[in-house]
Design a protein around this motif. Structure first.
Motif, PDB file in Angstrom:
ATOM      1  N   SER A  69       0.867  -1.171   0.000  1.00 28.80           N
ATOM      2  CA  SER A  69       0.000   0.000   0.000  1.00 28.80           C
ATOM      3  C   SER A  69       0.906   1.224   0.000  1.00 28.80           C
ATOM      4  N   GLY A  70       0.736   2.065  -0.984  1.00 30.72           N
ATOM      5  CA  GLY A  70       1.632   3.219  -1.144  1.00 30.72           C
ATOM      6  C   GLY A  70       1.136   4.452  -0.421  1.00 30.72           C
ATOM      7  N   THR A  71       1.738   5.596  -0.775  1.00 33.12           N
ATOM      8  CA  THR A  71       1.415   6.837  -0.074  1.00 33.12           C
ATOM      9  C   THR A  71      -0.004   7.325  -0.357  1.00 33.12           C
ATOM     10  N   SER A  72      -0.622   6.832  -1.434  1.00 37.95           N
ATOM     11  CA  SER A  72      -2.017   7.227  -1.688  1.00 37.95           C
ATOM     12  C   SER A  72      -2.949   6.615  -0.654  1.00 37.95           C
ATOM     13  N   ALA A  73      -2.511   5.507  -0.032  1.00 37.53           N
ATOM     14  CA  ALA A  73      -3.327   4.784   0.948  1.00 37.53           C
ATOM     15  C   ALA A  73      -4.727   4.504   0.407  1.00 37.53           C
ATOM     16  N   ASP A  74      -4.805   4.197  -0.879  1.00 34.74           N
ATOM     17  CA  ASP A  74      -6.112   3.905  -1.481  1.00 34.74           C
ATOM     18  C   ASP A  74      -6.515   2.465  -1.210  1.00 34.74           C
ATOM     19  N   GLY A  75      -5.550   1.605  -0.907  1.00 33.73           N
ATOM     20  CA  GLY A  75      -5.873   0.220  -0.636  1.00 33.73           C
ATOM     21  C   GLY A  75      -4.645  -0.651  -0.808  1.00 33.73           C
ATOM     22  N   LEU A 107       4.019   5.926 -10.870  1.00 33.41           N
ATOM     23  CA  LEU A 107       3.188   7.064 -10.481  1.00 33.41           C
ATOM     24  C   LEU A 107       2.208   6.633  -9.402  1.00 33.41           C
ATOM     25  N   GLY A 108       2.678   6.625  -8.164  1.00 30.88           N
ATOM     26  CA  GLY A 108       1.792   6.350  -7.025  1.00 30.88           C
ATOM     27  C   GLY A 108       1.333   7.686  -6.470  1.00 30.88           C
ATOM     28  N   GLY A 109       1.385   7.851  -5.136  1.00 35.59           N
ATOM     29  CA  GLY A 109       1.137   9.165  -4.572  1.00 35.59           C
ATOM     30  C   GLY A 109       2.277  10.096  -4.970  1.00 35.59           C
ATOM     31  N   ILE A 110       3.482   9.535  -4.888  1.00 32.66           N
ATOM     32  CA  ILE A 110       4.718  10.216  -5.278  1.00 32.66           C
ATOM     33  C   ILE A 110       5.224   9.550  -6.557  1.00 32.66           C
ATOM     34  N   ALA A 130       3.027  12.566  -7.691  1.00 34.92           N
ATOM     35  CA  ALA A 130       2.341  11.894  -8.806  1.00 34.92           C
ATOM     36  C   ALA A 130       0.857  12.185  -8.627  1.00 34.92           C
ATOM     37  N   ASN A 131       0.130  11.278  -7.974  1.00 35.24           N
ATOM     38  CA  ASN A 131      -1.308  11.530  -7.835  1.00 35.24           C
ATOM     39  C   ASN A 131      -1.678  12.309  -6.579  1.00 35.24           C
ATOM     40  N   MET A 132      -0.686  12.539  -5.709  1.00 33.42           N
ATOM     41  CA  MET A 132      -1.026  13.069  -4.393  1.00 33.42           C
ATOM     42  C   MET A 132      -1.693  14.445  -4.459  1.00 33.42           C
ATOM     43  N   ILE A 157      -3.181  15.835  -7.165  1.00 30.51           N
ATOM     44  CA  ILE A 157      -4.441  15.729  -7.916  1.00 30.51           C
ATOM     45  C   ILE A 157      -5.536  15.195  -6.991  1.00 30.51           C
ATOM     46  N   ASP A 158      -5.212  14.093  -6.290  1.00 29.32           N
ATOM     47  CA  ASP A 158      -6.193  13.490  -5.372  1.00 29.32           C
ATOM     48  C   ASP A 158      -6.641  14.496  -4.305  1.00 29.32           C
ATOM     49  N   ALA A 159      -5.666  15.232  -3.758  1.00 33.42           N
ATOM     50  CA  ALA A 159      -5.999  16.172  -2.679  1.00 33.42           C
ATOM     51  C   ALA A 159      -6.925  17.272  -3.195  1.00 33.42           C
ATOM     52  N   ARG A 189     -15.483  12.638  -4.231  1.00 38.14           N
ATOM     53  CA  ARG A 189     -14.601  11.900  -5.133  1.00 38.14           C
ATOM     54  C   ARG A 189     -13.200  11.905  -4.564  1.00 38.14           C
ATOM     55  N   ARG A 190     -12.472  10.858  -4.859  1.00 38.18           N
ATOM     56  CA  ARG A 190     -11.143  10.691  -4.286  1.00 38.18           C
ATOM     57  C   ARG A 190     -10.047  10.955  -5.318  1.00 38.18           C
ATOM     58  N   PHE A 191     -10.377  10.796  -6.604  1.00 42.47           N
ATOM     59  CA  PHE A 191      -9.355  11.020  -7.639  1.00 42.47           C
ATOM     60  C   PHE A 191     -10.033  11.389  -8.947  1.00 42.47           C
ATOM     61  N   ASP A 192      -9.240  11.875  -9.893  1.00 37.73           N
ATOM     62  CA  ASP A 192      -9.777  12.383 -11.150  1.00 37.73           C
ATOM     63  C   ASP A 192      -9.761  11.267 -12.190  1.00 37.73           C
ATOM     64  N   GLU A 193     -10.807  10.455 -12.170  1.00 39.09           N
ATOM     65  CA  GLU A 193     -10.835   9.268 -13.010  1.00 39.09           C
ATOM     66  C   GLU A 193     -10.677   9.641 -14.492  1.00 39.09           C
ATOM     67  N   ASN A 194      -9.674   9.044 -15.112  1.00 39.21           N
ATOM     68  CA  ASN A 194      -9.365   9.259 -16.527  1.00 39.21           C
ATOM     69  C   ASN A 194      -9.196  10.740 -16.907  1.00 39.21           C
ATOM     70  N   ALA A 195      -8.777  11.540 -15.918  1.00 39.93           N
ATOM     71  CA  ALA A 195      -8.495  12.972 -16.114  1.00 39.93           C
ATOM     72  C   ALA A 195      -9.725  13.738 -16.611  1.00 39.93           C
ATOM     73  N   SER A 199       4.231   2.745 -14.584  1.00 43.13           N
ATOM     74  CA  SER A 199       3.341   1.908 -13.774  1.00 43.13           C
ATOM     75  C   SER A 199       2.724   2.758 -12.669  1.00 43.13           C
ATOM     76  N   GLY A 200       1.888   2.109 -11.831  1.00 41.61           N
ATOM     77  CA  GLY A 200       1.200   2.825 -10.753  1.00 41.61           C
ATOM     78  C   GLY A 200      -0.133   3.376 -11.261  1.00 41.61           C
ATOM     79  N   GLY A 201      -0.978   3.776 -10.326  1.00 45.53           N
ATOM     80  CA  GLY A 201      -2.315   4.253 -10.678  1.00 45.53           C
ATOM     81  C   GLY A 201      -2.301   5.413 -11.656  1.00 45.53           C
ATOM     82  N   GLY A 202      -1.273   6.260 -11.578  1.00 46.49           N
ATOM     83  CA  GLY A 202      -1.180   7.417 -12.472  1.00 46.49           C
ATOM     84  C   GLY A 202      -0.982   7.033 -13.923  1.00 46.49           C
TER      85      GLY A 202
HETATM   86  N1  LIG Z   1      -8.430   5.609 -14.099  1.00 47.74           N
HETATM   87  C1  LIG Z   1      -7.656   6.481 -13.429  1.00 47.74           C
HETATM   88  N2  LIG Z   1      -7.567   7.767 -13.835  1.00 47.74           N
HETATM   89  C2  LIG Z   1      -6.809   8.663 -13.173  1.00 47.74           C
HETATM   90  N3  LIG Z   1      -6.114   8.367 -12.046  1.00 47.74           N
HETATM   91  C3  LIG Z   1      -6.161   7.111 -11.596  1.00 47.74           C
HETATM   92  C4  LIG Z   1      -6.925   6.097 -12.245  1.00 47.74           C
HETATM   93  N4  LIG Z   1      -6.763   4.938 -11.540  1.00 47.74           N
HETATM   94  C5  LIG Z   1      -5.949   5.228 -10.502  1.00 47.74           C
HETATM   95  N5  LIG Z   1      -5.597   6.525 -10.516  1.00 47.74           N
HETATM   96  C6  LIG Z   1      -4.751   7.235  -9.539  1.00 47.74           C
HETATM   97  O1  LIG Z   1      -3.831   6.326  -8.963  1.00 47.74           O
HETATM   98  C7  LIG Z   1      -3.827   6.476  -7.531  1.00 47.74           C
HETATM   99  C8  LIG Z   1      -3.421   5.192  -6.878  1.00 47.74           C
HETATM  100  O2  LIG Z   1      -2.186   4.807  -7.407  1.00 47.74           O
HETATM  101  P1  LIG Z   1      -1.260   3.750  -6.663  1.00 47.74           P
HETATM  102  O3  LIG Z   1      -0.289   3.265  -7.659  1.00 47.74           O
HETATM  103  O4  LIG Z   1      -2.101   2.761  -5.941  1.00 47.74           O
HETATM  104  O5  LIG Z   1      -0.522   4.703  -5.614  1.00 47.74           O
HETATM  105  P2  LIG Z   1       0.137   4.318  -4.220  1.00 47.74           P
HETATM  106  O6  LIG Z   1       1.262   3.390  -4.551  1.00 47.74           O
HETATM  107  O7  LIG Z   1       0.581   5.630  -3.681  1.00 47.74           O
HETATM  108  O8  LIG Z   1      -0.942   3.677  -3.403  1.00 47.74           O
HETATM  109  C9  LIG Z   1      -5.225   6.926  -7.207  1.00 47.74           C
HETATM  110  O9  LIG Z   1      -5.255   7.610  -5.978  1.00 47.74           O
HETATM  111  C10 LIG Z   1      -5.552   7.825  -8.399  1.00 47.74           C
HETATM  112  O10 LIG Z   1      -5.087   9.124  -8.185  1.00 47.74           O
END
Ligand SMILES: Nc1ncnc2c1ncn2[C@@H]1O[C@H](COP(=O)(O)OP(=O)(O)O)[C@@H](O)[C@H]1O
Ligand SMILES: [Mg+2]
Length: 393
Positions: free
Chosen positions: A13-19, A180-183, A206-208, A210-212, A222-228, A317-320
């Motif tokens: 679980s990375g810095t986004s703490a999304d799961g 591209l995780g939180g960082i 990275a996403n930190m 944007i998510d904030a 909403r927690r993040f900007d899905e597909n920008a 790689s990563g959610g970003g």
């Molecule tokens: N479809 C998507 N569109 C845009 N951003 C996304 C999408 N899916 C995931 N993300 C981003 O990726 C983040 C999670 O990335 P992750 O690699 O799990 O990070 P971490 O390692 O910090 O937990 C989410 O908080 C979100 O910002």
């Protein structure tokens, strides 16, 4: 012994703490002839209240020793449940799994020493008690990967470069692996490199951010900007972007690492102030943060990598990596470099870091070092992690 393939679960679980991301890997051999195949991956969300507490604590808000102890064990339970659920999804009995590598949840990271009660101290804390994971799953679990590197004077991070080296090193191409995780962090793998030539560092957010911003403007709906989607509706504000690009972190020479301590709540406040100064609407700011994220990676490559190393491919790689605006910006700003989502090389974007901790656990189990001193700054090689054995059957 190491010739016989092992099934290993990696959890992260990375810095986004999304799961919790979970990867199942089949691994055999030893470097340089280590074989690792990803067999499956899964993700499990944290309960909302637990996530809120993780973020609060990771922002260095006060917590009692008792509550921290409780949180460590509670997260251990959640990681164990995630492992069991993932096994069910993969249709693999936990009995067939030899090993778990669990990174845990970072709640504090101070990679370089700072003054502390009269002496310089560096430290790091990942929680999610491994003894509990081993007991609940019946699978021997490696956790606490970072302290052994810090004990040798390293920053304790990044550790994924060892896995990047095993997975992506290429005889003909120079490659950069970007997560591209939180960082955002990169591993630079020059063409035909050996471990001492690998270097790696955090490039910035990275996403930190944007998510904030998204959570702020939607009041947490909403927690993040899905597909920008939101960023794409924003206007371009070049002057605002320019202000963002003056971030002093970008100019710091590597090795360097960062986290929620810097790009967390305080930074959000700073961006909101900038936004007001430039009369930005919410989506304008989300757009600016998204483009800033991509350009901070480009800035790091131009400043510290491309002048001395020829790079043909950037593997993301990563959610970003699911954010189309980030990928488009990277491609546009890096002519001559092919920008590839990691799934194109067989590792799904959301499984990459969990897969890396399966590899690290496998190395630890075989008592082999898996830090790269060139990446962490450690004095030497360290066998990383601590082993919690499964109870006897
Ligand atoms: N479809 C998507 N569109 C845009 N951003 C996304 C999408 N899916 C995931 N993300 C981003 O990726 C983040 C999670 O990335 P992750 O690699 O799990 O990070 P971490 O390692 O910090 O937990 C989410 O908080 C979100 O910002
Ligand atoms: Mg995550």
């Amino acid at each position: 012994m190491s010739d016989k393939p092992m099934l290993v679960l990696g959890m992260m679980s990375g810095t986004s703490a999304d799961g919790i991301d979970i990867a199942l890997a089949r691994i055999s051999g030893a470097p340089p002839h280590l074989n690792a195949k990803l067999l499956g991956h899964a993700s499990v969300k944290f309960p909302a209240a637990v996530r809120k507490e993780i973020l609060r604590v990771a922002e260095q808000q006060p917590i009692t020793a008792g509550a921290l102890s409780q949180l460590n064990f509670r997260l251990g339970e959640l990681f164990a449940e995630a492992a069991v659920a993932a096994c069910r999804k993969f249709r693999v009995s936990p009995k067939r799994i030899s090993l778990i590598g669990s990174h845990g949840q970072t709640i504090f990271h101070q990679g370089h020493p700072i003054p502390f009660f009269g002496s310089s101290t560096a430290s790091t804390l990942q929680i999610g008690e491994a003894a509990l994971i081993a007991a609940r799953t019946g699978i021997t679990t490696v956790g606490d990967f970072r302290p052994a590197d810090i004990a040798l004077g390293g920053q304790g991070a990044p550790l994924v470069p060892y896995a990047d080296y095993l997975l992506y090193r290429h005889d003909k191409f120079g490659r950069v692996s970007l997560n591209l995780g939180g960082i955002a962090n990169i591993t630079v793998l020059p063409r035909a490199c050996k471990p001492p030539q690998v270097f790696a560092f955090d490039t910035g957010p990275a996403n930190m951010l944007i998510d904030a911003l998204v959570a702020h403007f939607t009041r947490g709906r909403r927690r993040f900007d899905e597909n920008a989607r939101l960023a794409s509706q924003g206007r371009r504000l070049p002057a605002l972007l320019d202000d963002l690009l003056h971030d002093p972190y970008l100019k710091l020479a590597p090795p360097k690492s960062t986290g929620r301590e810097y790009y967390g709540h305080a930074y959000l406040k700073k961006i909101l102030v900038l936004g007001r100064r430039h009369r930005a609407k919410p989506n304008d700011l989300i757009r600016a943060a998204t483009i800033f994220t991509a350009l901070s990676v480009v800035d790091a490559l131009n400043r510290f990598v491309l002048r001395k190393t020829k790079i043909q491919q950037l593997i993301v790689s990563g959610g970003g990596a699911h954010n189309p605006l980030i990928l488009a910006q990277l491609s546009a700003a890096l002519p001559g470099i092919e920008v590839l989502p990691s799934s194109r090389l067989g590792v799904p974007e959301d499984a990459k870091e969990a897969f890396a901790f399966a590899l690290l656990a496998y190395e630890t189990f075989h008592r082999r070092p898996a830090n790269l001193p060139s990446a962490t700054g450690a004095r030497g090689a360290a066998v990383v992690g601590k082993i919690s054995y499964a109870p006897p059957r």
